[in-house]
Design an enzyme around this catalytic site. Structure first.
Site, PDB file in Angstrom:
ATOM      1  N   ASN A 147      -8.125   6.292  -1.559  1.00 14.36           N
ATOM      2  CA  ASN A 147      -8.698   6.736  -2.697  1.00 14.36           C
ATOM      3  C   ASN A 147     -10.413   6.771  -2.492  1.00 14.36           C
ATOM      4  OD1 ASN A 147      -9.965   7.598  -5.154  1.00 14.36           O
ATOM      5  ND2 ASN A 147      -9.130   5.667  -6.399  1.00 14.36           N
ATOM      6  N   TRP A 148     -10.806   7.792  -1.974  1.00 14.80           N
ATOM      7  CA  TRP A 148     -12.366   7.821  -1.434  1.00 14.80           C
ATOM      8  C   TRP A 148     -13.336   7.878  -2.598  1.00 14.80           C
ATOM      9  CZ3 TRP A 148     -12.347  11.852   2.960  1.00 14.80           C
ATOM     10  CH2 TRP A 148     -11.618  11.314   4.156  1.00 14.80           C
ATOM     11  N   LYS A 149     -12.684   8.130  -3.883  1.00 10.49           N
ATOM     12  CA  LYS A 149     -13.566   8.104  -5.322  1.00 10.49           C
ATOM     13  C   LYS A 149     -14.709   9.152  -4.763  1.00 10.49           C
ATOM     14  CE  LYS A 149     -12.007   3.750  -6.405  1.00 10.49           C
ATOM     15  NZ  LYS A 149     -12.021   2.475  -7.100  1.00 10.49           N
ATOM     16  N   HIS A 180      -6.236   7.003 -13.140  1.00 12.42           N
ATOM     17  CA  HIS A 180      -6.967   6.089 -12.892  1.00 12.42           C
ATOM     18  C   HIS A 180      -7.665   5.155 -14.007  1.00 12.42           C
ATOM     19  CE1 HIS A 180      -9.807   3.857 -10.294  1.00 12.42           C
ATOM     20  NE2 HIS A 180      -8.828   3.883  -9.251  1.00 12.42           N
ATOM     21  N   GLU A 184      -2.424  -1.476 -10.885  1.00  3.65           N
ATOM     22  CA  GLU A 184      -3.962  -1.579 -10.712  1.00  3.65           C
ATOM     23  C   GLU A 184      -4.627  -2.288 -11.697  1.00  3.65           C
ATOM     24  OE1 GLU A 184      -5.353   1.149  -7.384  1.00  3.65           O
ATOM     25  OE2 GLU A 184      -6.089   2.164  -9.413  1.00  3.65           O
ATOM     26  N   GLY A 200     -12.314  -3.069  -7.079  1.00  2.00           N
ATOM     27  CA  GLY A 200     -13.616  -2.970  -6.389  1.00  2.00           C
ATOM     28  C   GLY A 200     -14.294  -4.264  -6.810  1.00  2.00           C
ATOM     29  N   SER A 232      -8.789  -3.967  -4.540  1.00  2.00           N
ATOM     30  CA  SER A 232      -9.297  -5.009  -3.565  1.00  2.00           C
ATOM     31  C   SER A 232      -8.462  -5.252  -2.622  1.00  2.00           C
ATOM     32  CB  SER A 232      -9.803  -6.106  -4.178  1.00  2.00           C
ATOM     33  OG  SER A 232     -10.872  -6.029  -4.998  1.00  2.00           O
ATOM     34  N   GLY A 251      -9.037   1.478  -2.431  1.00  2.00           N
ATOM     35  CA  GLY A 251     -10.256   2.292  -2.622  1.00  2.00           C
ATOM     36  C   GLY A 251     -11.462   2.044  -1.545  1.00  2.00           C
ATOM     37  N   GLY A 252     -12.193   1.032  -1.616  1.00  2.66           N
ATOM     38  CA  GLY A 252     -13.312   0.643  -0.753  1.00  2.66           C
ATOM     39  C   GLY A 252     -13.050   0.562   0.722  1.00  2.66           C
TER      40      GLY A 252
HETATM   41  P1  PGA Z   1     -10.550  -0.881  -4.357  1.00  2.00           P
HETATM   42  O1  PGA Z   1      -9.994   0.217  -5.356  1.00  2.00           O
HETATM   43  O2  PGA Z   1      -9.599  -0.895  -3.336  1.00  2.00           O
HETATM   44  O3  PGA Z   1     -11.898  -0.447  -3.926  1.00  2.00           O
HETATM   45  O4  PGA Z   1     -10.503  -2.017  -5.360  1.00  2.00           O
HETATM   46  C1  PGA Z   1      -8.583   0.688  -5.699  1.00  2.00           C
HETATM   47  C2  PGA Z   1      -8.691   1.933  -6.565  1.00  2.00           C
HETATM   48  O5  PGA Z   1      -9.291   1.955  -7.571  1.00  2.00           O
HETATM   49  O6  PGA Z   1      -7.604   2.576  -6.383  1.00  2.00           O
END
Ligand code: PGA
Length: 262
Positions: A12-14, A99, A183, A189, A225, A246-247
């Site tokens: 998920n590149w946001k 999300h 999640e 994050g 995370s 995500g990150g």
């Molecule tokens: P994160 O995000 O890996 O940066 O915690 C996960 C997500 O929001 O899907």
């Protein structure tokens, strides 16, 4: 191997990356995975303006394209919105739905409460988006999870169950190709990954709801995370059939190592 047996790892590149950066990252991931012959299914979910370049970069590879959100109407006077049919046409297989960041639920956020309403998804809009994604032929990845306050109050199970039921109850579309990502909001994050035993327990709770709806083939993922360091312990749990990342999905090496762990 049956599809349902293969783990699913979704990046998920946001709201990140330029077109050039996105093309480069997608190509690097796809090339490395071809060499790795990974048996996990992998999908990348860039922001809307990047779908075209990422689609091109992934053409002829096994990596699938996904989007981060959609609107439930098919077309019309809905400025700023994107439909499931448009996403299908843009080459998407997957679409993230509900999300926590779209629901205005942040783990550690700099937003003052007065602006949280701009992130406006509710259980009702998530239900509509989920159904619209299925109708359009997309595979929705439904995100659910409790906040730190809800967990502290002993409400985690209740909140997550209600979020899954809120989407599935009364659903007429066949949802067997969906995935549900547990999640926990406090883990997104923040670097505070959920303990694998607890993630497994929450995944089992989601699995129970899915089985009651006869959705045995849907995969349950964990997100929040995820890093190459904690991925092996999470994937050691049979109830966790993949990850929403995500990150770490923005860094080639980290993402590839998570896929390898899967
Ligand atoms: P994160 O995000 O890996 O940066 O915690 C996960 C997500 O929001 O899907």
């Amino acid at each position: 191997m049956r599809e349902a047996d293969a783990r699913l790892v979704v990046g998920n590149w946001k709201m990140n990356l330029t077109q050039a950066e996105a093309r480069h990252l997608a190509a690097a991931v796809a090339t490395a995975l071809r060499a790795q012959s990974a048996n996990a299914e992998v999908a990348l979910c860039p922001a809307f303006p990047l779908l075209g370049v990422v689609r091109e970069a992934l053409r002829g590879t096994n990596v699938l394209l996904g989007a981060q959100d959609l609107f439930w109407e098919e077309h019309g006077a809905f400025t700023g919105k994107v439909s499931g049919a448009m996403l299908r046409d843009a080459g998407c297989e997957y679409c993230i739905v509900g999300h926590s960041e779209c629901r205005g639920r942040f783990g550690r956020s700099s937003y003052d409460p007065q602006t949280l309403g701009f992130f406006s998804d509710t259980d009702e809009t998530v239900r509509r988006k989920f159904a619209a994604a299925l109708q359009a032929g997309l595979r929705p990845i439904l995100c659910v999870g409790e906040t730190a306050e809800e967990r502290a109050q002993g409400m985690a199970d209740e909140v997550v169950e209600a979020q899954v039921n809120g989407v599935l109850l009364g659903l007429r579309e066949d949802a067997s190709r969906c995935a549900v990502a547990y999640e926990p909001v406090w883990a997104i994050g923040t670097g505070d990954v959920c303990d694998p035993d607890e993630a497994e327990r929450m995944a089992a709770l989601i699995r129970d709801v899915l089985e009651r709806r006869r959705l045995q083939s849907a995969r349950v993922l964990y997100g929040g995370s995820v890093t190459p360091d904690n991925a092996p312990a999470l994937f050691a749990k049979p109830g966790i059939q993949g990850a929403l990342v995500g990150g770490a999905s923005l860094k080639v090496e980290q993402f590839l190592n998570i896929v390898k762990a899967a």
